[in-house]
Motif scaffolding. Structure first.
Motif, PDB file in Angstrom:
ATOM      1  N   LEU A  62      49.965   7.259  54.251  1.00 34.08           N
ATOM      2  CA  LEU A  62      49.332   7.795  53.042  1.00 34.08           C
ATOM      3  C   LEU A  62      47.816   7.683  53.142  1.00 34.08           C
ATOM      4  CD1 LEU A  62      49.886   8.924  50.187  1.00 34.08           C
ATOM      5  CD2 LEU A  62      49.829   6.560  49.362  1.00 34.08           C
ATOM      6  N   GLN A  63      47.340   6.533  53.588  1.00 34.69           N
ATOM      7  CA  GLN A  63      45.898   6.320  53.725  1.00 34.69           C
ATOM      8  C   GLN A  63      45.297   7.299  54.728  1.00 34.69           C
ATOM      9  OE1 GLN A  63      44.928   2.429  55.210  1.00 34.69           O
ATOM     10  NE2 GLN A  63      42.730   2.801  55.240  1.00 34.69           N
ATOM     11  N   VAL A  64      45.909   7.406  55.885  1.00 31.59           N
ATOM     12  CA  VAL A  64      45.394   8.292  56.924  1.00 31.59           C
ATOM     13  C   VAL A  64      45.510   9.753  56.496  1.00 31.59           C
ATOM     14  CG1 VAL A  64      45.749   9.092  59.299  1.00 31.59           C
ATOM     15  CG2 VAL A  64      45.882   6.654  58.771  1.00 31.59           C
ATOM     16  N   GLY A  65      46.626  10.112  55.853  1.00 29.03           N
ATOM     17  CA  GLY A  65      46.825  11.492  55.434  1.00 29.03           C
ATOM     18  C   GLY A  65      45.796  11.951  54.419  1.00 29.03           C
ATOM     19  N   VAL A  66      45.517  11.121  53.436  1.00 29.02           N
ATOM     20  CA  VAL A  66      44.532  11.480  52.407  1.00 29.02           C
ATOM     21  C   VAL A  66      43.134  11.577  53.017  1.00 29.02           C
ATOM     22  CG1 VAL A  66      43.387  10.691  50.304  1.00 29.02           C
ATOM     23  CG2 VAL A  66      45.872  10.523  50.505  1.00 29.02           C
ATOM     24  N   SER A 196      47.249  20.113  55.194  1.00 30.43           N
ATOM     25  CA  SER A 196      46.602  19.110  56.033  1.00 30.43           C
ATOM     26  C   SER A 196      47.225  17.741  55.817  1.00 30.43           C
ATOM     27  CB  SER A 196      45.103  19.055  55.728  1.00 30.43           C
ATOM     28  OG  SER A 196      44.474  20.270  56.073  1.00 30.43           O
ATOM     29  N   PHE A 197      47.481  17.408  54.551  1.00 26.44           N
ATOM     30  CA  PHE A 197      48.112  16.123  54.252  1.00 26.44           C
ATOM     31  C   PHE A 197      49.511  16.047  54.853  1.00 26.44           C
ATOM     32  CE2 PHE A 197      50.977  13.632  51.573  1.00 26.44           C
ATOM     33  CZ  PHE A 197      50.387  12.387  51.673  1.00 26.44           C
ATOM     34  N   VAL A 198      50.278  17.110  54.712  1.00 20.84           N
ATOM     35  CA  VAL A 198      51.645  17.114  55.246  1.00 20.84           C
ATOM     36  C   VAL A 198      51.642  16.978  56.763  1.00 20.84           C
ATOM     37  CG1 VAL A 198      53.721  18.524  55.532  1.00 20.84           C
ATOM     38  CG2 VAL A 198      52.576  18.426  53.314  1.00 20.84           C
ATOM     39  N   ILE A 199      50.748  17.714  57.428  1.00 16.43           N
ATOM     40  CA  ILE A 199      50.671  17.653  58.894  1.00 16.43           C
ATOM     41  C   ILE A 199      50.274  16.254  59.352  1.00 16.43           C
ATOM     42  CG2 ILE A 199      49.380  18.482  60.895  1.00 16.43           C
ATOM     43  CD1 ILE A 199      51.472  20.434  59.901  1.00 16.43           C
ATOM     44  N   SER A 200      49.298  15.657  58.692  1.00 15.42           N
ATOM     45  CA  SER A 200      48.856  14.312  59.067  1.00 15.42           C
ATOM     46  C   SER A 200      49.919  13.271  58.748  1.00 15.42           C
ATOM     47  CB  SER A 200      47.549  13.975  58.336  1.00 15.42           C
ATOM     48  OG  SER A 200      47.173  12.635  58.561  1.00 15.42           O
ATOM     49  N   PHE A 201      50.510  13.362  57.578  1.00 12.80           N
ATOM     50  CA  PHE A 201      51.497  12.376  57.128  1.00 12.80           C
ATOM     51  C   PHE A 201      52.704  12.333  58.061  1.00 12.80           C
ATOM     52  CE2 PHE A 201      54.970  10.743  54.516  1.00 12.80           C
ATOM     53  CZ  PHE A 201      54.368   9.673  53.877  1.00 12.80           C
ATOM     54  N   ILE A 234      67.843   5.915  57.083  1.00 14.32           N
ATOM     55  CA  ILE A 234      66.903   6.916  57.578  1.00 14.32           C
ATOM     56  C   ILE A 234      66.965   8.171  56.717  1.00 14.32           C
ATOM     57  CG2 ILE A 234      66.364   8.412  59.519  1.00 14.32           C
ATOM     58  CD1 ILE A 234      65.545   5.523  59.900  1.00 14.32           C
ATOM     59  N   ALA A 235      68.156   8.559  56.320  1.00 13.90           N
ATOM     60  CA  ALA A 235      68.290   9.719  55.446  1.00 13.90           C
ATOM     61  C   ALA A 235      67.623   9.457  54.104  1.00 13.90           C
ATOM     62  CB  ALA A 235      69.763  10.061  55.254  1.00 13.90           C
ATOM     63  N   ALA A 236      67.763   8.230  53.589  1.00 11.85           N
ATOM     64  CA  ALA A 236      67.130   7.886  52.315  1.00 11.85           C
ATOM     65  C   ALA A 236      65.608   7.965  52.424  1.00 11.85           C
ATOM     66  CB  ALA A 236      67.561   6.491  51.881  1.00 11.85           C
ATOM     67  N   VAL A 237      65.057   7.478  53.532  1.00 11.91           N
ATOM     68  CA  VAL A 237      63.609   7.579  53.764  1.00 11.91           C
ATOM     69  C   VAL A 237      63.184   9.046  53.809  1.00 11.91           C
ATOM     70  CG1 VAL A 237      61.748   7.091  55.384  1.00 11.91           C
ATOM     71  CG2 VAL A 237      63.505   5.373  54.968  1.00 11.91           C
ATOM     72  N   ILE A 242      60.761  14.043  51.391  1.00 10.00           N
ATOM     73  CA  ILE A 242      60.967  15.394  50.858  1.00 10.00           C
ATOM     74  C   ILE A 242      60.520  15.460  49.407  1.00 10.00           C
ATOM     75  CG2 ILE A 242      62.724  17.091  50.238  1.00 10.00           C
ATOM     76  CD1 ILE A 242      64.302  16.117  52.721  1.00 10.00           C
ATOM     77  N   LEU A 243      60.877  14.434  48.626  1.00 12.80           N
ATOM     78  CA  LEU A 243      60.492  14.407  47.219  1.00 12.80           C
ATOM     79  C   LEU A 243      58.977  14.316  47.060  1.00 12.80           C
ATOM     80  CD1 LEU A 243      63.218  12.041  45.717  1.00 12.80           C
ATOM     81  CD2 LEU A 243      63.058  14.524  45.495  1.00 12.80           C
ATOM     82  N   LEU A 244      58.324  13.499  47.905  1.00 14.04           N
ATOM     83  CA  LEU A 244      56.871  13.356  47.831  1.00 14.04           C
ATOM     84  C   LEU A 244      56.182  14.681  48.126  1.00 14.04           C
ATOM     85  CD1 LEU A 244      54.277  11.622  47.685  1.00 14.04           C
ATOM     86  CD2 LEU A 244      54.559  11.170  50.127  1.00 14.04           C
ATOM     87  N   ILE A 245      56.578  15.327  49.209  1.00 13.73           N
ATOM     88  CA  ILE A 245      55.951  16.589  49.596  1.00 13.73           C
ATOM     89  C   ILE A 245      56.296  17.689  48.595  1.00 13.73           C
ATOM     90  CG2 ILE A 245      55.884  18.368  51.376  1.00 13.73           C
ATOM     91  CD1 ILE A 245      56.392  16.107  53.416  1.00 13.73           C
ATOM     92  N   GLY A 246      57.555  17.713  48.137  1.00 12.32           N
ATOM     93  CA  GLY A 246      57.957  18.716  47.155  1.00 12.32           C
ATOM     94  C   GLY A 246      57.199  18.566  45.848  1.00 12.32           C
ATOM     95  N   ALA A 247      57.020  17.325  45.396  1.00 16.28           N
ATOM     96  CA  ALA A 247      56.261  17.084  44.173  1.00 16.28           C
ATOM     97  C   ALA A 247      54.813  17.533  44.334  1.00 16.28           C
ATOM     98  CB  ALA A 247      56.318  15.606  43.800  1.00 16.28           C
TER      99      ALA A 247
END
Length: 262
Positions: A62-66, A196-201, A234-237, A242-247
């Protein structure tokens, strides 16, 4: 029309089916994945927080992505403006150079940046290799192409005579940019920031070469977990990602319609 609809439905199914399968898998009761499932549970989502690597990896990603997102925008937006408005020798070469990270394999980019950071560290004696700063700088490189392409797409149909008219009426270049140009390219900037955030994250290949021992990102934490265990955690993670990016996409689309630039 029926054939086109069938093709669209087929493509949509191919894209959506893996996501739905991962979501379904995250609720399986059985630790070893098998079909049909023995039952359904939410315990795997609780297991995520028992794994310190997942928590610290998420915070690092999250830190690096932002930071990479803002760094990419800071460098990419001026580059897009320059490439769209100026004609100068080597313009096409600069444009190609800025888009190269899209075509260079992540392993190759990771190796090159790793060697480069070693050389910089030797010359300057600054602790760059393995630092969060060094990782952010590397991730900025892979976010710049998205900013250049998406902001450039927003500028493609922009009529500069409107901006010139504002300048002739007494507006300063900064005021003309903020009042006229910025509203036009804002969808591209927002879309570029999101992508950019999605690619980095989610970056794994390049990050593997640059992360320090004892530090991890979420994709690396997932890879390390899969080396020893395979269970619905792993599926839960993945569902949480998915929820974070979708939101993020829904929130972004609420204020700036992404369909304008995508």
């Amino acid at each position: 029309e029926a054939l086109a609809a069938a093709k669209a439905a087929g493509v949509t199914t191919i894209i959506v089916a893996p996501i739905l399968f991962v979501i379904w898998l995250s609720f399986f009761t059985n630790e070893i994945v098998s079909f049909p499932p023995e039952g359904y549970t939410l315990k795997w989502f609780g297991r995520i927080f028992d794994q310190n690597n997942f928590v610290t990896g998420f915070l690092t990603s999250l830190q690096v992505g932002v930071a990479a997102m803002f760094g990419g925008l800071l460098l990419g937006v001026p580059a897009s403006l320059m490439l769209s408005r100026r004609r100068f020798p080597g313009r096409e070469a600069v444009n190609t150079l800025l888009l190269l990270p899209l075509v260079v394999p992540g392993v190759v980019a990771g190796t090159a940046i790793y060697i480069y950071q070693i050389e910089i560290e030797i010359l300057t004696e600054l602790p760059i290799l393995g630092s969060v700063f060094g990782l952010i700088v590397a991730h900025v490189l892979i976010t710049i192409p998205w900013t250049v392409r998406l902001v450039g797409a927003s500028l493609a149909g922009f009529d500069r005579t409107i901006e010139e008219a504002a300048l002739n009426l007494g507006a300063t270049p900064l005021v003309a940019f903020l009042k006229i140009t910025l509203p036009v390219i804002r969808p591209g900037i927002v879309a570029a920031g999101l992508f950019s955030f999605v690619i980095s994250f989610g970056n794994l290949e390049m990050t593997l070469f640059l992360v320090a021992p004892g530090r991890t990102t979420l994709p690396i934490a997932i890879l390390q977990y899969l080396q020893w265990r395979i269970d619905p955690t792993i599926a839960a993670v993945s569902v949480l990602q998915i929820l974070l990016i979708g939101a993020g996409m829904l929130l972004t689309d609420r204020y700036v319609k992404l369909t304008r630039v995508l």
